[in-house]
Scaffold this motif. Structure first.
Motif, mmCIF file in Angstrom:
data_model
loop_
_atom_site.group_PDB
_atom_site.id
_atom_site.type_symbol
_atom_site.label_atom_id
_atom_site.label_comp_id
_atom_site.label_asym_id
_atom_site.label_seq_id
_atom_site.Cartn_x
_atom_site.Cartn_y
_atom_site.Cartn_z
ATOM 1 N N PRO A 1 68.214 -45.202 8.617
ATOM 2 C CA PRO A 1 67.449 -43.902 9.207
ATOM 3 C C PRO A 1 66.101 -43.924 9.200
ATOM 4 C CG PRO A 1 69.115 -43.559 7.279
ATOM 5 C CD PRO A 1 68.871 -44.910 7.522
ATOM 6 N N ILE B 1 71.195 -38.444 13.626
ATOM 7 C CA ILE B 1 71.096 -39.180 12.573
ATOM 8 C C ILE B 1 71.755 -38.110 11.340
ATOM 9 C CG2 ILE B 1 69.537 -40.043 10.653
ATOM 10 C CD1 ILE B 1 67.443 -40.446 12.872
ATOM 11 N N SER C 1 78.891 -43.160 9.767
ATOM 12 C CA SER C 1 78.023 -44.437 9.281
ATOM 13 C C SER C 1 76.966 -44.706 10.293
ATOM 14 C CB SER C 1 79.023 -45.618 9.273
ATOM 15 O OG SER C 1 80.083 -45.054 8.317
ATOM 16 N N TYR C 2 75.675 -44.917 9.633
ATOM 17 C CA TYR C 2 74.423 -45.297 10.172
ATOM 18 C C TYR C 2 74.123 -46.527 10.030
ATOM 19 C CZ TYR C 2 70.091 -43.964 12.732
ATOM 20 O OH TYR C 2 69.004 -43.748 13.534
ATOM 21 N N TYR C 3 73.915 -47.656 10.983
ATOM 22 C CA TYR C 3 73.676 -48.821 10.533
ATOM 23 C C TYR C 3 72.258 -49.072 11.267
ATOM 24 C CZ TYR C 3 78.554 -49.075 9.453
ATOM 25 O OH TYR C 3 80.000 -49.038 8.700
ATOM 26 N N PHE D 1 76.432 -41.876 0.902
ATOM 27 C CA PHE D 1 75.805 -42.259 2.028
ATOM 28 C C PHE D 1 76.575 -43.468 2.678
ATOM 29 C CE2 PHE D 1 72.957 -44.891 4.352
ATOM 30 C CZ PHE D 1 71.648 -43.694 4.793
ATOM 31 N N SER D 2 76.981 -43.562 4.006
ATOM 32 C CA SER D 2 77.577 -44.294 4.590
ATOM 33 C C SER D 2 76.750 -45.071 5.572
ATOM 34 C CB SER D 2 78.585 -43.619 5.360
ATOM 35 O OG SER D 2 79.451 -44.265 6.345
ATOM 36 N N GLY D 3 76.861 -46.383 5.280
ATOM 37 C CA GLY D 3 76.133 -47.328 6.393
ATOM 38 C C GLY D 3 74.830 -48.082 5.548
ATOM 39 N N PRO E 1 74.256 -39.474 8.296
ATOM 40 C CA PRO E 1 74.956 -40.556 7.528
ATOM 41 C C PRO E 1 76.276 -40.265 6.857
ATOM 42 C CG PRO E 1 72.398 -41.095 7.173
ATOM 43 C CD PRO E 1 72.779 -39.682 7.601
ATOM 44 N N LYS E 2 76.058 -38.896 6.355
ATOM 45 C CA LYS E 2 77.035 -38.258 5.706
ATOM 46 C C LYS E 2 78.431 -37.979 6.390
ATOM 47 C CE LYS E 2 74.487 -36.304 1.753
ATOM 48 N NZ LYS E 2 74.317 -35.200 1.059
ATOM 49 N N GLU F 1 71.009 -48.329 4.027
ATOM 50 C CA GLU F 1 70.057 -47.249 3.503
ATOM 51 C C GLU F 1 68.770 -47.247 4.346
ATOM 52 O OE1 GLU F 1 71.774 -49.308 1.879
ATOM 53 O OE2 GLU F 1 72.970 -48.178 0.495
#
Length: 240
Positions: A87, A155, A161-163, A80-82, A157-158, A84
């Motif tokens: 999302p 959306i 990156s989702y911040y 997971f990038s960003g 994240p993989k 948690e």
């Protein structure tokens, strides 16, 4: 061994106190009692040691379980990038856009549909001409669908990156479109209900009714435009 000493103690206590005592009886009884107490202490120590061993084993099992849990969380975080929790806000924005827009579309369709049905009893030839409010109310749901699709596809994240900045941008985008669609649907429903009834009595009011419906529809269009702009801001919080 404990059973033997207990049996001896019961037999000694069973004697009558008035019987004649033999020599050294009191010493034998006191020695049996002391031996019985010492043996009980040994059993208590053994139980305590066994309990300590079981507690130690349980603590070791808890440590192993914690290490396995930490390894599992590490694997999840590595994929997971960003942030948690980001999302959650993004998906909430997509749901809000679709739900509120559909609520406005449903209210506008139902409210204006009641007016069309009431007017059609006396003037059935004007039903198709008065169906305009129903069509314009149904378009509001499409606006929410567009924003919901744009947000949900953004959306991932993989892949990127989702911040929290991205989640807030998508949430505000969905609320802007959804609430604007809800307000427009209420306006279209009220105007459509009263407009089709008045149009049945005075045909010259048709153009005025259409203009009012267009301006009410523009409210949802404003929300759609702002929603697209806000959703496009997602992904610009940090330079990758």
């Amino acid at each position: 061994m404990l059973q033997v000493w207990a049996t001896m103690w019961v037999k000694v206590q069973a004697y009558d106190k008035t019987r004649p005592t033999w020599t050294g009886e009191s010493q034998a009884i006191s020695s049996c009692t002391s031996i019985n107490l010492s043996f009980s202490k040994l059993l208590l120590r053994k139980k305590r040691s066994e309990r300590g061993t079981s507690l130690c084993c349980g603590y070791r099992n808890i440590q192993l379980l914690r290490s396995d849990l930490f390894d599992f969380v590490a694997v999840i975080m590595a994929s997971f990038s960003g942030d948690e929790t980001a999302p959650f806000f993004g998906f909430l924005g997509a749901a809000a856009a679709l739900v509120f827009s559909c609520m406005g579309a449903a209210y506008g369709t139902a409210k204006s549909g009641v007016g069309v049905a009431s007017m059609g009893v006396m003037r059935p030839e004007l039903v198709m001409k008065s169906i305009v409010p129903v069509v314009m109310a149904g378009v509001l749901g499409i606006y929410g669908l567009i924003i919901a699709v744009i947000i949900s596809t953004g959306i991932n994240p993989k892949a990127k990156s989702y911040y929290l900045f991205d989640g807030y941008a998508h949430l505000s985008s969905g609320l802007a479109c959804g609430l604007a669609g809800l307000s427009a649907g209420m306006a279209i429903g009220i105007v459509g209900d009263a407009g089709v009834r008045a149009n049945a009595q005075q045909p010259k009011l048709f153009v005025g009714m259409i203009l009012i419906l267009i301006f009410a529809e523009a409210l949802a269009l404003y929300g759609l435009i702002v929603g697209i702009i806000l959703s496009s801001r997602a992904g610009q919080s940090r330079a990758d």
